[in-house]
Design a protein around this motif. Structure first.
Motif, short mmCIF file in Angstrom:
data_model
loop_
_atom_site.label_atom_id
_atom_site.label_comp_id
_atom_site.label_asym_id
_atom_site.label_seq_id
_atom_site.Cartn_x
_atom_site.Cartn_y
_atom_site.Cartn_z
N MET A 1 22.92 75.29 28.18
CA MET A 1 22.07 74.47 28.44
C MET A 1 22.07 74.31 30.16
O MET A 1 22.83 74.29 30.83
CB MET A 1 22.21 73.08 27.95
CG MET A 1 21.31 71.97 28.25
SD MET A 1 21.68 70.41 27.56
CE MET A 1 21.31 70.67 25.62
N ILE A 2 20.62 74.15 30.51
CA ILE A 2 20.59 73.84 32.03
C ILE A 2 20.12 72.61 32.48
O ILE A 2 19.29 71.97 31.46
CB ILE A 2 19.39 74.84 32.93
CG1 ILE A 2 19.83 76.29 32.67
CG2 ILE A 2 19.40 74.60 34.00
CD1 ILE A 2 20.84 76.60 33.23
N CYS A 3 20.97 71.92 33.14
CA CYS A 3 20.65 70.40 33.74
C CYS A 3 20.44 70.25 35.23
O CYS A 3 21.25 70.66 35.73
CB CYS A 3 21.85 69.43 33.17
SG CYS A 3 22.46 69.50 31.45
N GLU A 4 19.10 69.71 35.42
CA GLU A 4 18.59 69.59 36.61
C GLU A 4 18.71 68.24 37.30
O GLU A 4 18.49 67.94 38.41
CB GLU A 4 17.25 70.35 36.77
CG GLU A 4 17.50 71.70 36.61
CD GLU A 4 16.21 72.51 36.61
OE1 GLU A 4 15.27 71.82 36.46
OE2 GLU A 4 16.17 73.53 37.11
N ASN A 5 18.41 67.33 36.14
CA ASN A 5 18.42 65.64 36.50
C ASN A 5 19.08 65.18 35.65
O ASN A 5 19.50 65.28 34.30
CB ASN A 5 16.62 65.48 36.37
CG ASN A 5 16.10 65.91 37.76
OD1 ASN A 5 16.33 65.45 38.89
ND2 ASN A 5 15.11 66.86 37.30
N VAL A 6 19.32 63.86 36.05
CA VAL A 6 20.05 62.78 34.98
C VAL A 6 19.06 61.93 34.39
O VAL A 6 17.75 61.64 34.83
CB VAL A 6 20.84 61.73 36.09
CG1 VAL A 6 21.31 60.57 34.89
CG2 VAL A 6 21.79 62.12 36.67
N ILE A 7 18.94 62.27 32.75
CA ILE A 7 18.00 61.62 32.07
C ILE A 7 17.91 59.90 31.88
O ILE A 7 16.92 59.56 31.96
CB ILE A 7 18.23 62.26 30.68
CG1 ILE A 7 18.03 63.59 30.81
CG2 ILE A 7 17.10 61.47 29.68
CD1 ILE A 7 18.26 64.58 29.47
N GLY A 8 19.27 59.67 31.90
CA GLY A 8 19.54 57.93 31.71
C GLY A 8 20.90 57.96 31.76
O GLY A 8 21.70 58.98 32.30
N THR A 51 29.86 73.44 24.52
CA THR A 51 28.41 73.96 24.89
C THR A 51 28.55 74.15 26.40
O THR A 51 29.28 73.47 27.20
CB THR A 51 27.58 72.40 24.90
OG1 THR A 51 27.27 72.25 23.41
CG2 THR A 51 26.23 73.14 25.38
N GLU A 52 27.97 75.24 26.60
CA GLU A 52 28.09 75.66 28.25
C GLU A 52 27.03 75.08 28.83
O GLU A 52 25.66 74.99 28.35
CB GLU A 52 28.13 77.40 28.18
CG GLU A 52 29.18 77.98 27.47
CD GLU A 52 29.17 79.56 27.73
OE1 GLU A 52 28.09 80.31 28.43
OE2 GLU A 52 30.18 80.29 27.24
N VAL A 53 27.42 74.65 29.81
CA VAL A 53 26.31 73.73 30.71
C VAL A 53 26.28 74.40 32.07
O VAL A 53 27.03 74.51 32.81
CB VAL A 53 26.93 72.20 30.77
CG1 VAL A 53 25.83 71.57 31.23
CG2 VAL A 53 27.34 71.81 29.49
N GLY A 54 24.99 74.63 32.64
CA GLY A 54 24.50 74.95 33.86
C GLY A 54 24.05 73.89 34.73
O GLY A 54 22.96 73.29 34.26
N ILE A 55 24.97 73.38 35.64
CA ILE A 55 24.37 72.09 36.47
C ILE A 55 23.44 72.84 37.61
O ILE A 55 24.16 73.52 38.44
CB ILE A 55 25.42 71.43 36.95
CG1 ILE A 55 26.24 70.87 35.93
CG2 ILE A 55 25.12 70.00 37.64
CD1 ILE A 55 25.80 69.98 34.66
N ARG A 56 22.32 72.40 37.81
CA ARG A 56 21.59 72.76 39.03
C ARG A 56 20.71 71.48 39.40
O ARG A 56 19.64 71.45 39.00
CB ARG A 56 20.76 74.03 38.92
CG ARG A 56 20.00 74.62 39.88
CD ARG A 56 19.37 76.05 39.48
NE ARG A 56 18.44 75.69 38.36
CZ ARG A 56 18.18 76.72 37.51
NH1 ARG A 56 18.51 77.68 37.39
NH2 ARG A 56 17.02 76.46 36.49
N LEU A 57 21.33 70.64 40.37
CA LEU A 57 20.72 69.52 40.72
C LEU A 57 19.56 69.23 41.45
O LEU A 57 19.49 70.25 42.34
CB LEU A 57 21.75 68.60 41.27
CG LEU A 57 23.23 68.21 40.10
CD1 LEU A 57 24.16 67.24 40.91
CD2 LEU A 57 22.67 67.49 38.93
N SER A 58 18.61 68.67 41.28
CA SER A 58 17.64 68.48 42.31
C SER A 58 18.30 67.77 43.44
O SER A 58 19.40 67.31 43.33
CB SER A 58 16.61 67.79 41.76
OG SER A 58 16.90 66.23 41.75
N GLU A 59 17.53 67.86 44.68
CA GLU A 59 18.08 67.32 45.72
C GLU A 59 18.25 65.71 45.85
O GLU A 59 19.24 65.09 46.14
CB GLU A 59 16.99 67.59 47.09
CG GLU A 59 17.13 68.87 47.56
CD GLU A 59 16.32 68.87 48.80
OE1 GLU A 59 16.05 67.99 49.57
OE2 GLU A 59 16.08 70.15 49.21
#
Length: 200
Positions: A1-8, A51-59
């Motif tokens: 799963m790719i995570c780019e932002n905090v949902i809540g 779960t494999e997690v890819g973190i790619r945060l927005s600025e």
């Protein structure tokens, strides 16, 4: 799963209601972060359920930092909710009397002058920063200040002042002004000592 932002945040009751409405029952899968990973833009993690997690945060998310209880991802198929947990790690634990704003101002000046991050602990009048022997020695000599080595989560959600390494933190302060104890962080810390902390 790719995570780019905090949902809540799971601290928010509305988030729980939204998840229950969307998924019915769900499994909280924890993703562990140390403090120095919370502002890292790209990294790979494995959740507590594998779960494999890819973190790619927005600025914007990178500047904010990943915080304890942040919801990073939702898997509708497995009904897993990926939630950030900030690890306990070595820290300097700093204690002042909750009514002693002068002691709070002193620690704000000392910590800010080394460009180290400063965090509010859950106990009123208690703070923490990253390990630093010269800083520990300086704080130990200050009246009204107790300092010891310990462990606690250094959570960006409880961060009062930014360390120099935090993305988007502009250095730009004048050490001559520091000598007069006018570091801006001192106002933040002094005000935080006189109130009870938020959710525990």
């Amino acid at each position: 799963m790719i995570c780019e932002n905090v949902i809540g945040s799971l601290r928010d009751e509305d988030m729980h209601h939204e998840l229950a409405k969307r998924l019915g029952g769900y499994v909280v899968e924890e993703v562990l972060f140390s403090w120095d990973e919370c502002h890292k833009r790209v990294q790979r993690k494995v959740g507590s359920e594998g779960t494999e997690v890819g973190i790619r945060l927005s600025e914007e998310a990178q500047r904010r930092g990943i915080r304890d209880n942040d919801v990073l991802g939702i898997d509708d198929f497995t009904q897993h909710v990926l939630v950030a947990r900030i690890k306990e790690e070595s820290a300097l634990i700093i204690q002042v009397d909750e009514h002693d704003v002068f002691a709070a101002a002193r620690i704000a000046w000392a910590v800010g002058n080394t460009h180290a991050p400063l965090f509010a602990a859950k106990r009123t009048g208690c703070f923490a920063t990253s390990p630093n022997e010269p800083l520990r020695s300086l704080l130990a000599r200050m009246p009204g200040v107790e300092v010891r080595a310990g462990r606690m989560p250094l959570d960006p959600g409880r961060q009062i002042s930014a360390g120099f390494s935090v993305p988007g933190h502009a250095h730009g302060h004048n050490h001559a002004a520091d000598a007069d104890c006018k570091h801006p962080a001192s106002h933040s810390v002094a005000s935080s000592v006189s109130r009870e902390d938020g959710p525990r």
